[in-house]
Design a protein around this motif. Structure first.
Motif, short mmCIF file in Angstrom:
data_model
loop_
_atom_site.label_atom_id
_atom_site.label_comp_id
_atom_site.label_asym_id
_atom_site.label_seq_id
_atom_site.Cartn_x
_atom_site.Cartn_y
_atom_site.Cartn_z
N ASN A 52 0.80 -1.23 0.00
CA ASN A 52 0.00 0.00 0.00
C ASN A 52 0.83 1.28 0.00
O ASN A 52 0.31 2.34 0.34
CB ASN A 52 -0.95 0.03 1.20
N GLY A 53 2.09 1.19 -0.31
CA GLY A 53 2.92 2.38 -0.41
C GLY A 53 3.27 2.98 0.94
O GLY A 53 3.14 2.35 1.99
N GLY A 54 3.69 4.22 0.90
CA GLY A 54 4.14 4.92 2.10
C GLY A 54 3.05 5.09 3.15
O GLY A 54 3.32 5.09 4.34
N GLN A 55 1.80 5.24 2.69
CA GLN A 55 0.69 5.40 3.63
C GLN A 55 0.53 4.15 4.50
O GLN A 55 0.33 4.25 5.71
CB GLN A 55 -0.60 5.66 2.86
N GLY A 56 0.65 2.98 3.90
CA GLY A 56 0.55 1.74 4.66
C GLY A 56 1.71 1.58 5.64
O GLY A 56 1.52 1.20 6.79
N ALA A 57 2.91 1.89 5.17
CA ALA A 57 4.09 1.77 6.03
C ALA A 57 4.03 2.75 7.19
O ALA A 57 4.34 2.39 8.34
CB ALA A 57 5.36 2.01 5.22
N LEU A 58 3.63 3.98 6.92
CA LEU A 58 3.52 4.98 7.98
C LEU A 58 2.43 4.60 8.99
O LEU A 58 2.60 4.78 10.20
CB LEU A 58 3.24 6.36 7.38
N SER A 59 1.34 4.05 8.51
CA SER A 59 0.25 3.61 9.40
C SER A 59 0.71 2.47 10.31
O SER A 59 0.41 2.46 11.50
CB SER A 59 -0.96 3.17 8.58
N ALA A 60 1.43 1.50 9.74
CA ALA A 60 1.95 0.40 10.54
C ALA A 60 2.94 0.90 11.57
O ALA A 60 2.93 0.47 12.74
CB ALA A 60 2.60 -0.65 9.64
N ALA A 61 3.79 1.83 11.18
CA ALA A 61 4.78 2.39 12.11
C ALA A 61 4.09 3.19 13.22
O ALA A 61 4.52 3.14 14.38
CB ALA A 61 5.77 3.29 11.35
N PHE A 62 3.03 3.90 12.90
CA PHE A 62 2.29 4.68 13.90
C PHE A 62 1.63 3.75 14.92
O PHE A 62 1.71 3.99 16.14
CB PHE A 62 1.26 5.57 13.21
N GLY A 63 1.00 2.69 14.46
CA GLY A 63 0.39 1.72 15.38
C GLY A 63 1.44 1.07 16.28
O GLY A 63 1.25 0.92 17.49
#
Length: 163
Positions: A52-63
């Motif tokens: 899912n691109g950067g949005q998916g990676a950033l979301s996983a990192a935030f969680g």
């Protein structure tokens, strides 16, 4: 019964209590758990980025970051309380578990979900971090050498002399 963790002799090759290292069990658990969680988060973020691109990676990192923050707080509380009251540290550690779950929910409800947050990857990042953090804590507690009872007294004259 009293503990000889401060003044007694060490058991076996490694010391028990504070006879071994002067570092705290809680800080060692924090480092071990954080290392496991960061490694798992890195793998999760790579998979999220591919799917899912950067949005998916950033979301996983935030969680993952929220989970690590709340779990780290409880280990730091255990460290500071454990210096003065080692037996009370475990009880306080359990109490903070409830507080961090409620705190995690409050953060999510008060802040709300940002527009960039990908729900699925946020959840996956948080769950992966919880699983790896808890597994590292269980491993760390299992390897900890905590003295519960005093060692038996050696006979007068040393260990080679029978009474």
């Amino acid at each position: 019964m009293t503990s000889n963790a401060e003044t007694g002799r060490p058991s076996g090759k490694r010391g028990v209590g504070s006879m071994g290292h002067s570092s705290s069990l809680w800080l060692r658990l924090l480092l071990l758990s954080a290392a496991a969680a960061v490694a798992a988060t890195a793998v999760t973020c790579v998979i999220a980025a591919v799917m899912n691109g950067g949005q998916g990676a950033l979301s996983a990192a935030f969680g993952a970051a929220l989970v690590m923050l709340f779990f780290g707080i409880s280990l730091l509380i255990g460290h500071y309380v454990g210096r003065n009251n080692p037996s009370g540290a475990v009880g306080l550690f359990v109490a903070t578990y409830f507080i961090k779950v409620v705190g995690f929910a409050v953060v999510l409800f008060v802040l709300g979900a940002p527009d960039w947050l990908h729900d699925r990857w946020f959840l996956i990042g948080a769950v992966v971090t919880v699983v790896f953090w808890q597994a590292a804590e269980i491993y760390g507690f299992g390897k900890a050498r905590l003295q519960i009872y005093n060692d038996p007294e050696e006979p007068k004259g040393g260990p080679d002399v029978s009474a």
